[in-house]
Design an enzyme around this catalytic site. Sequence first.
Site, mmCIF file in Angstrom:
data_model
loop_
_atom_site.group_PDB
_atom_site.id
_atom_site.type_symbol
_atom_site.label_atom_id
_atom_site.label_comp_id
_atom_site.label_asym_id
_atom_site.label_seq_id
_atom_site.Cartn_x
_atom_site.Cartn_y
_atom_site.Cartn_z
ATOM 1 C CD GLU A 28 5.423 -0.671 3.551
ATOM 2 O OE1 GLU A 28 5.438 0.570 3.590
ATOM 3 O OE2 GLU A 28 6.415 -1.377 3.763
ATOM 4 C CB CYS A 82 2.627 4.646 -1.525
ATOM 5 S SG CYS A 82 3.905 3.508 -2.055
HETATM 6 P P1 NAD Z 1 -7.698 1.612 0.398
HETATM 7 O O1 NAD Z 1 -7.234 1.676 1.807
HETATM 8 O O2 NAD Z 1 -8.964 2.266 0.038
HETATM 9 O O3 NAD Z 1 -7.877 0.090 -0.058
HETATM 10 C C1 NAD Z 1 -6.816 -0.840 0.024
HETATM 11 C C2 NAD Z 1 -7.400 -2.245 0.178
HETATM 12 O O4 NAD Z 1 -8.037 -2.383 1.447
HETATM 13 C C3 NAD Z 1 -8.452 -2.608 -0.878
HETATM 14 O O5 NAD Z 1 -8.195 -3.936 -1.301
HETATM 15 C C4 NAD Z 1 -9.756 -2.539 -0.081
HETATM 16 O O6 NAD Z 1 -10.756 -3.381 -0.569
HETATM 17 C C5 NAD Z 1 -9.303 -3.024 1.279
HETATM 18 N N1 NAD Z 1 -10.165 -2.621 2.393
HETATM 19 C C6 NAD Z 1 -11.025 -1.589 2.449
HETATM 20 N N2 NAD Z 1 -11.612 -1.529 3.672
HETATM 21 C C7 NAD Z 1 -11.096 -2.546 4.394
HETATM 22 C C8 NAD Z 1 -11.268 -2.988 5.738
HETATM 23 N N3 NAD Z 1 -12.092 -2.380 6.575
HETATM 24 N N4 NAD Z 1 -10.546 -4.044 6.148
HETATM 25 C C9 NAD Z 1 -9.671 -4.659 5.323
HETATM 26 N N5 NAD Z 1 -9.478 -4.290 4.048
HETATM 27 C C10 NAD Z 1 -10.171 -3.242 3.588
HETATM 28 O O7 NAD Z 1 -6.472 2.160 -0.469
HETATM 29 P P2 NAD Z 1 -6.400 2.436 -2.044
HETATM 30 O O8 NAD Z 1 -7.220 3.658 -2.335
HETATM 31 O O9 NAD Z 1 -6.654 1.185 -2.795
HETATM 32 O O10 NAD Z 1 -4.844 2.782 -2.235
HETATM 33 C C11 NAD Z 1 -4.327 4.071 -2.211
HETATM 34 C C12 NAD Z 1 -3.642 4.349 -0.875
HETATM 35 O O11 NAD Z 1 -2.662 3.348 -0.631
HETATM 36 C C13 NAD Z 1 -2.896 5.659 -0.852
HETATM 37 O O12 NAD Z 1 -3.095 6.285 0.399
HETATM 38 C C14 NAD Z 1 -1.437 5.237 -0.968
HETATM 39 O O13 NAD Z 1 -0.507 6.159 -0.439
HETATM 40 C C15 NAD Z 1 -1.436 3.951 -0.244
HETATM 41 N N6 NAD Z 1 -0.317 3.117 -0.682
HETATM 42 C C16 NAD Z 1 0.712 2.897 0.185
HETATM 43 C C17 NAD Z 1 1.810 2.152 -0.223
HETATM 44 C C18 NAD Z 1 2.985 1.910 0.688
HETATM 45 O O14 NAD Z 1 3.831 1.095 0.352
HETATM 46 N N7 NAD Z 1 3.060 2.561 1.827
HETATM 47 C C19 NAD Z 1 1.838 1.609 -1.510
HETATM 48 C C20 NAD Z 1 0.760 1.848 -2.362
HETATM 49 C C21 NAD Z 1 -0.319 2.598 -1.921
#
Ligand code: NAD
Length: 469
Positions: free
Chosen positions: A243, A277
Amino acid sequence: MENHTDILSKITPTTGERRTILDPATGAEVGEAPVHTLEDLELAISAAGAAQPQWAALGHEARSAALHKAADAIESNAEELARILSREQGKPLNGPNARFEVGACAAWLRAAASTPLDAETVVDDGESYAKIYYRPIGVVGAIGPWNWPMMITVWQLAPALRMGNTVVVKPSEYTPLSVLALAHVINKELPEGVLSVVSGGREVGARLASHPEIGKVMFTGSTATGKEIIRSSADTVKRLTLELGGNDAGIVLPDADPAVIAEGLFWGAFINTGQTCAALKRLYVHTDIYDDVCQALTSVAAAAPMGVGLDENNVLGPLQNQQQYDIVARLVESAKDSGARVLLGGDPQADQPGYFYPTTLMADINNDNPLVREEQFGPVLPIIRYNTVAEAVAMANGLDVGLGASVWSSDLEAARDVAAQIQAGTVWINKHGAVDPRIPFGGAKQSGYGLEFGVEGLKALGVPQVING
Ligand code: NAD
């Protein structure tokens, strides 16, 4: 029932490295979170692996009963959890915010527990007989973001547990306390090892995504990280539900009534102060009603109080972190520089504590402005004028993401026709971003793949097995 300082003290680490978490509204200390390591991750994965066969052997009924009890426990501790969430994430208690999010956690647990999923007979014609069963995958990794930390964690863990998997959660480093507090409450109803939280940084997430003992990763976060997870999970051919980010368009058709839709448009865009999101992030309005929509939206937006989350009066809060604040500020500046018209806000107060960015509406903005093309993820909405519906649809489809979208009209059939032309996982009509545990949710294009919620959501947490004969 524990009070919120009790829960925080129970999740405060007694050994190992720890990190102080600050309230994004005030800068005050909220609590201390463990900084878990790759060794901690190994321990959690092996405990989850050891607990899984017995958890699966309990069967659907007993697991569902445990999930209902976990939902009861959330409800009994709802106010305490909402206060922790509000202080750590920044979202106010009221409005569609912290109390709403905690309520959704209980609701989604109950839905995952109650949704029936029976084996399906696919052929039974006298000659052939084949049935599909959904078996547990094993250990599931759940990696989440900081915007809806409790609710999204439940979206990931509830169907996983219901289907007989055990779960290792890696929360965002910005909001670990919310997830640790939630798991502390849920875990009172689950056997040891079935659910654990490893509160580490990106390297812990990356290892979870490549670990050979993890059968599936449920990931919610940015598209950039989603791509990294696809790469790190490739060698072990993990199942993935992704997602990812979105930049949802809303199209207001010329027959819509601005006064009727203004409130829905506002909350579609500004829910969780825009840090959602599937929030409305670019609004296309027909030229005939453009000025009326701008005016009606400005009146609703100007009346929504923003401030510290624990103040019962507020319905909008701060951005969760400096990085997000900087993104929002940069995009609004670029829009102002291009000559877009500020209807409301756009004037952050640098001397005020907290990452507050004022509610901002930008009119007469070009469709290729960065504020339109990039996901702003904050309390800002660009409003773009269009002349023909075909032009609006082309602009809505002009990006490489497609999570949600919406069409606003007094004519339901006309709205459905336009909805069918939009490239997005969900198109709402006369609302935006409304999720429901019975209705599947997922992205199109680079907003990800795999469905959550409903029967489809349960199936995604099982390995389909066909027995043919
Ligand atoms: P992010 O991608 O920076 O981080 C999300 C998670 O991934 C964190 O726990 C982070 O520690 C982890 N992470 C970072 N690098 C990683 C790697 N290489 N491998 C595995 N895990 C890793 O996102 P964010 O800034 O926390 O969230 C905001 C984003 O999430 C926005 O783009 C938003 O649109 C999206 N979002 C999508 C949905 C959906 O349902 N589609 C819901 C909520 C948020």
